[in-house]
Design a protein around this motif. Sequence first.
Motif, PDB file in Angstrom:
ATOM      1  N   ASN A   8      99.638  -3.195 -37.047  1.00 29.74           N
ATOM      2  CA  ASN A   8     100.076  -3.171 -35.740  1.00 29.74           C
ATOM      3  C   ASN A   8     101.416  -2.517 -35.508  1.00 29.74           C
ATOM      4  N   ASP A 115      95.523  -3.254 -33.112  1.00 29.74           N
ATOM      5  CA  ASP A 115      95.163  -3.613 -31.660  1.00 29.74           C
ATOM      6  C   ASP A 115      95.759  -2.471 -30.718  1.00 29.74           C
ATOM      7  N   ALA A 117      96.062  -2.806 -27.753  1.00 31.89           N
ATOM      8  CA  ALA A 117      96.604  -3.384 -26.705  1.00 31.89           C
ATOM      9  C   ALA A 117      98.103  -3.680 -26.839  1.00 31.89           C
ATOM     10  N   LEU A 118      98.353  -3.704 -28.283  1.00 36.34           N
ATOM     11  CA  LEU A 118      99.757  -3.928 -28.563  1.00 36.34           C
ATOM     12  C   LEU A 118     100.497  -2.711 -29.025  1.00 36.34           C
ATOM     13  N   ASP A 120     102.631  -0.301 -28.055  1.00 35.24           N
ATOM     14  CA  ASP A 120     103.701  -0.023 -27.315  1.00 35.24           C
ATOM     15  C   ASP A 120     104.586   1.210 -27.844  1.00 35.24           C
TER      16      ASP A 120
END
Length: 349
Positions: A8, A115, A117-118, A120
């Motif tokens: 991640n 992931d 969704a993480l 950024d």
Amino acid sequence: MSRCFPMNVWYAAAWDAEVKQALLPRTICGRHVVMYRRTNGEVVALEDACWHRLVPLSKGRLEGDSVVCGYHGLKFNAQGRCTFMPSQETINPSACVRAYPVVERHRFVWLWMGDPALADPALVPDMHWNDDPAWAGDGDTIHLKCDYRLVIDNLMDLTHETFVHGASIGNDAIAEAPFDVTHGEKAATVTRWMKGITAPPFWAKQLQKPGPVDRWQIIRFEAPCTINIDVGVAPTGTGAPEGNRAAGVNGLVLNTITPETETSCHYFWAFVRNYRLNEQRLTTELRQGVSGIFREDEVILEAQQRAIDENPDRAVYNLNIDAGAMWARRLVDRMIDAENPSHSRQAAE
């Protein structure tokens, strides 16, 4: 089985100029990826395995913004969704390949392997000097047959310059000078000043002023694998240790290392400077010179990996000079453990 790298995070996958409207395969964190540019210039990164028979999509071709599998002609759009299957009108709704989040920044294409969704964009490592108009320079990529953490160890302890790079950037002052190590939650810094020394050949050529110099190396590590090194020399007594570097020459060695497998990696580097900005010949000379220096590291690191592979039960020892590398390893381990709590508990037991 636990990994030796976190997922991640953003990893540099290519220089921006490498990714064109053509299929570019690369292995990142043990996963095969194919990258290309859409007609609007945006970079796409897809899993490099066709949904149908797992043949690498990189063996196929681009058709507009879609990838056509070279085996049976299935088409996948930039989101990884299959849009065509041969000899049938109904497309299986499960027919897709993974699309990875992509960010272009600081002349690199960054991929998020974990992931989505993480993912950024604010978490992309800061390497802004690489495209800052106040700095000039260039770099390259080295494919190394070693664990990416060995490269981090190498960069966090520059005393090896005395012995590995004695003809260019190394001299006895590096191994003899004191240093300071600080650390935070995701970063570690090693600071070394060498005052009143003779400049090594590389820096003497850059400074072009006779006499003793004050030399600095400030190594800033950002977990898991980005290291920016503030380097330079200034004539002794002109105020560099106190913060005035105007009489000297200043460079930054930008490094980010991306795991390919557990025993191989992609090492992206650049050397940038804030002097003689418009001299392209100097940029080329410096890139070639630093490439030669890093080839010396390549020989050492790959030999070290072979020795580790051949002696899996042998311990590796640390000296005082390894303090920065030890902190970098701790920070990386924390990131891995945070993604795999069960591994963390097993290690504690």
